[in-house]
Motif scaffolding. Sequence first.
Motif, PDB file in Angstrom:
ATOM      1  N   VAL A  24       0.862  -1.182   0.000  1.00  0.00           N
ATOM      2  CA  VAL A  24       0.000   0.000   0.000  1.00  0.00           C
ATOM      3  C   VAL A  24       0.894   1.226   0.000  1.00  0.00           C
ATOM      4  N   LEU A  25       0.704   2.093  -0.971  1.00  0.00           N
ATOM      5  CA  LEU A  25       1.539   3.279  -1.119  1.00  0.00           C
ATOM      6  C   LEU A  25       0.821   4.484  -0.536  1.00  0.00           C
ATOM      7  N   GLY A  26       1.408   5.084   0.500  1.00  0.00           N
ATOM      8  CA  GLY A  26       0.823   6.273   1.106  1.00  0.00           C
ATOM      9  C   GLY A  26       0.190   5.993   2.449  1.00  0.00           C
ATOM     10  N   GLY A  27       0.612   6.760   3.470  1.00  0.00           N
ATOM     11  CA  GLY A  27       0.135   6.544   4.834  1.00  0.00           C
ATOM     12  C   GLY A  27      -0.839   7.604   5.303  1.00  0.00           C
ATOM     13  N   GLY A  28      -1.670   8.121   4.372  1.00  0.00           N
ATOM     14  CA  GLY A  28      -2.761   8.993   4.769  1.00  0.00           C
ATOM     15  C   GLY A  28      -3.991   8.172   5.109  1.00  0.00           C
ATOM     16  N   ILE A  29      -5.154   8.810   5.161  1.00  0.00           N
ATOM     17  CA  ILE A  29      -6.364   8.083   5.545  1.00  0.00           C
ATOM     18  C   ILE A  29      -6.680   6.968   4.564  1.00  0.00           C
ATOM     19  N   MET A  30      -6.441   7.201   3.255  1.00  0.00           N
ATOM     20  CA  MET A  30      -6.749   6.164   2.278  1.00  0.00           C
ATOM     21  C   MET A  30      -5.845   4.961   2.469  1.00  0.00           C
ATOM     22  N   GLY A  31      -4.547   5.200   2.605  1.00  0.00           N
ATOM     23  CA  GLY A  31      -3.617   4.098   2.776  1.00  0.00           C
ATOM     24  C   GLY A  31      -3.798   3.359   4.083  1.00  0.00           C
ATOM     25  N   CYS A  32      -4.006   4.096   5.170  1.00  0.00           N
ATOM     26  CA  CYS A  32      -4.159   3.456   6.480  1.00  0.00           C
ATOM     27  C   CYS A  32      -5.433   2.629   6.557  1.00  0.00           C
ATOM     28  N   CYS A  33      -6.544   3.165   6.052  1.00  0.00           N
ATOM     29  CA  CYS A  33      -7.796   2.399   6.077  1.00  0.00           C
ATOM     30  C   CYS A  33      -7.707   1.182   5.170  1.00  0.00           C
ATOM     31  N   THR A  34      -7.018   1.321   4.030  1.00  0.00           N
ATOM     32  CA  THR A  34      -6.845   0.181   3.136  1.00  0.00           C
ATOM     33  C   THR A  34      -5.997  -0.894   3.800  1.00  0.00           C
ATOM     34  N   ALA A  35      -4.906  -0.500   4.440  1.00  0.00           N
ATOM     35  CA  ALA A  35      -4.050  -1.468   5.127  1.00  0.00           C
ATOM     36  C   ALA A  35      -4.825  -2.235   6.195  1.00  0.00           C
ATOM     37  N   LEU A  36      -5.602  -1.517   7.000  1.00  0.00           N
ATOM     38  CA  LEU A  36      -6.375  -2.178   8.057  1.00  0.00           C
ATOM     39  C   LEU A  36      -7.465  -3.075   7.477  1.00  0.00           C
ATOM     40  N   SER A  37      -8.109  -2.624   6.408  1.00  0.00           N
ATOM     41  CA  SER A  37      -9.163  -3.436   5.784  1.00  0.00           C
ATOM     42  C   SER A  37      -8.584  -4.710   5.191  1.00  0.00           C
ATOM     43  N   LEU A  38      -7.405  -4.618   4.568  1.00  0.00           N
ATOM     44  CA  LEU A  38      -6.740  -5.804   4.033  1.00  0.00           C
ATOM     45  C   LEU A  38      -6.314  -6.751   5.158  1.00  0.00           C
ATOM     46  N   ALA A  39      -5.774  -6.187   6.230  1.00  0.00           N
ATOM     47  CA  ALA A  39      -5.335  -7.011   7.357  1.00  0.00           C
ATOM     48  C   ALA A  39      -6.505  -7.759   7.988  1.00  0.00           C
ATOM     49  N   ARG A  40      -7.676  -7.120   8.030  1.00  0.00           N
ATOM     50  CA  ARG A  40      -8.861  -7.781   8.588  1.00  0.00           C
ATOM     51  C   ARG A  40      -9.237  -9.010   7.767  1.00  0.00           C
ATOM     52  N   LEU A  41      -8.892  -9.004   6.475  1.00  0.00           N
ATOM     53  CA  LEU A  41      -9.195 -10.142   5.602  1.00  0.00           C
ATOM     54  C   LEU A  41      -7.995 -11.089   5.477  1.00  0.00           C
ATOM     55  N   ARG A  42      -7.043 -10.950   6.409  1.00  0.00           N
ATOM     56  CA  ARG A  42      -5.910 -11.863   6.570  1.00  0.00           C
ATOM     57  C   ARG A  42      -4.847 -11.707   5.487  1.00  0.00           C
ATOM     58  N   ALA A  43      -4.762 -10.545   4.883  1.00  0.00           N
ATOM     59  CA  ALA A  43      -3.634 -10.266   3.999  1.00  0.00           C
ATOM     60  C   ALA A  43      -2.461  -9.750   4.827  1.00  0.00           C
ATOM     61  N   THR A  44      -1.250  -9.942   4.309  1.00  0.00           N
ATOM     62  CA  THR A  44      -0.064  -9.325   4.883  1.00  0.00           C
ATOM     63  C   THR A  44       0.192  -8.034   4.118  1.00  0.00           C
ATOM     64  N   VAL A  45       0.425  -6.942   4.832  1.00  0.00           N
ATOM     65  CA  VAL A  45       0.492  -5.623   4.201  1.00  0.00           C
ATOM     66  C   VAL A  45       1.819  -4.949   4.526  1.00  0.00           C
ATOM     67  N   THR A  46       2.424  -4.333   3.507  1.00  0.00           N
ATOM     68  CA  THR A  46       3.552  -3.432   3.721  1.00  0.00           C
ATOM     69  C   THR A  46       3.100  -2.041   3.279  1.00  0.00           C
ATOM     70  N   LEU A  47       3.143  -1.104   4.208  1.00  0.00           N
ATOM     71  CA  LEU A  47       2.670   0.262   3.967  1.00  0.00           C
ATOM     72  C   LEU A  47       3.870   1.189   3.818  1.00  0.00           C
ATOM     73  N   PHE A  48       3.946   1.898   2.698  1.00  0.00           N
ATOM     74  CA  PHE A  48       5.054   2.804   2.412  1.00  0.00           C
ATOM     75  C   PHE A  48       4.609   4.247   2.655  1.00  0.00           C
ATOM     76  N   GLU A  49       5.413   4.995   3.416  1.00  0.00           N
ATOM     77  CA  GLU A  49       5.103   6.394   3.726  1.00  0.00           C
ATOM     78  C   GLU A  49       6.389   7.215   3.654  1.00  0.00           C
ATOM     79  N   GLN A  50       6.349   8.338   2.934  1.00  0.00           N
ATOM     80  CA  GLN A  50       7.570   9.118   2.747  1.00  0.00           C
ATOM     81  C   GLN A  50       7.956   9.962   3.965  1.00  0.00           C
ATOM     82  N   HIS A  51       7.019  10.216   4.856  1.00  0.00           N
ATOM     83  CA  HIS A  51       7.288  11.035   6.034  1.00  0.00           C
ATOM     84  C   HIS A  51       7.638  10.155   7.240  1.00  0.00           C
ATOM     85  N   PRO A  52       8.147  10.749   8.314  1.00  0.00           N
ATOM     86  CA  PRO A  52       8.519   9.946   9.491  1.00  0.00           C
ATOM     87  C   PRO A  52       7.346   9.259  10.175  1.00  0.00           C
TER      88      PRO A  52
END
Length: 400
Positions: free
Chosen positions: A6-34
Amino acid sequence: MKHIAVLGGGIMGCCTALSLARLRATVTLFEQHPQVMSEASRWNEGKIHLGYLYAASRTLDTAKKVLTGGLRFKPIVEQLLETSIDSWITPQADHYLVHKNSVVGPDEIWDYFERVTDLVCEHPDVNGYLRDISSSDLRRLSATDVDFNYNAEQVCLATRVPEYSINTTSFADALARRVMDDPSISVLTEQAVQSVGSSDEKSERYAIHTDQDTFTGFDAVVNALWAGRPFIDKTVMGRTDFTTHHRYRVSAFLECPLDHSYHSSAVICAGPFGDIKHYGNGRYYISWYPAGLLAEGRNAEPPKTPHLSADDADSIVAKIKEGLGDILPGAADIISQADRVNVQGGWVYAQASGGLDDPSSSLHRRDKLGLLHHGNYVSVDTGKFSVAPYLAEVIAQALV
């Protein structure tokens, strides 16, 4: 088990990561800021749109696009966060004040508001909104009906609409914690994505190239970036036909004493004006569009992010106070009373052209939001903050 980038750690990326994790996917989230949730997703007014803002589009296309996401925002994010968001919701519905220089006349806006209200009340998810709006109706308001006591020489129509907002800073803190704590999500910060490619010539898996390293072996990629998303799409699909508009906007976030008399939220429409949100407990968001627009560009990549000095911030607050205060004198009072003022913002992206002072500008629409699929690569135009959790749910169900 699928491994999804998942590219981007804003609301879209974070909600997507959590939604994928709930369905048992493994997620790597990339964010350019600290940190995730550190820019526009944290520093915005938090309006959970039902479509009222887009009267200049003249049709209900945008309202229909944002409505389901707005009505389902609360149940989806409460499921993702595993907590109630009631304490972050504005205590009163928005007042919409039509400026005398609005790009749409008051009669046309009133007709549009009535049509949107019918659309809202007839929607099957109406009972899921932030507050109970199932019996909403419109009525015209006088200056004294609005506790900011609007300037009647500047406002030609005022009404209350059934839209509410949330305190985005509190929401951002909770969403960031939830993402960082999820064992199925690996968060890679300070990694600016440069391109997306194949892991190797024989593999259907994806590789993510950042300014720091290359990461391989992903079964799918979700481009949830806000600024610069079309540039990454181009590295995958070769597309150059994007209509792109990046704007860097800032606003003032205030903390005030609790013993003041202003409690409403108000939006000046339709055009390049401003708004004020009262979240309760002396916390406010105040904006004036001409003061807060610091940069804009129409290329696939955004311009360089503006540097904001303390003197710049003071100047912006003074311009907000003057511009918004001419229409809502109470807004100027709130700024004067504030114990703390924080000027913050971020990039805003739209598939649009023109300016908000142009009635024909496509900035007055968000009817192009949604998903673009290219194999197992998904690019998402969030459109509005409020639509992100719903789109994240759709993406997760499609990929897992």
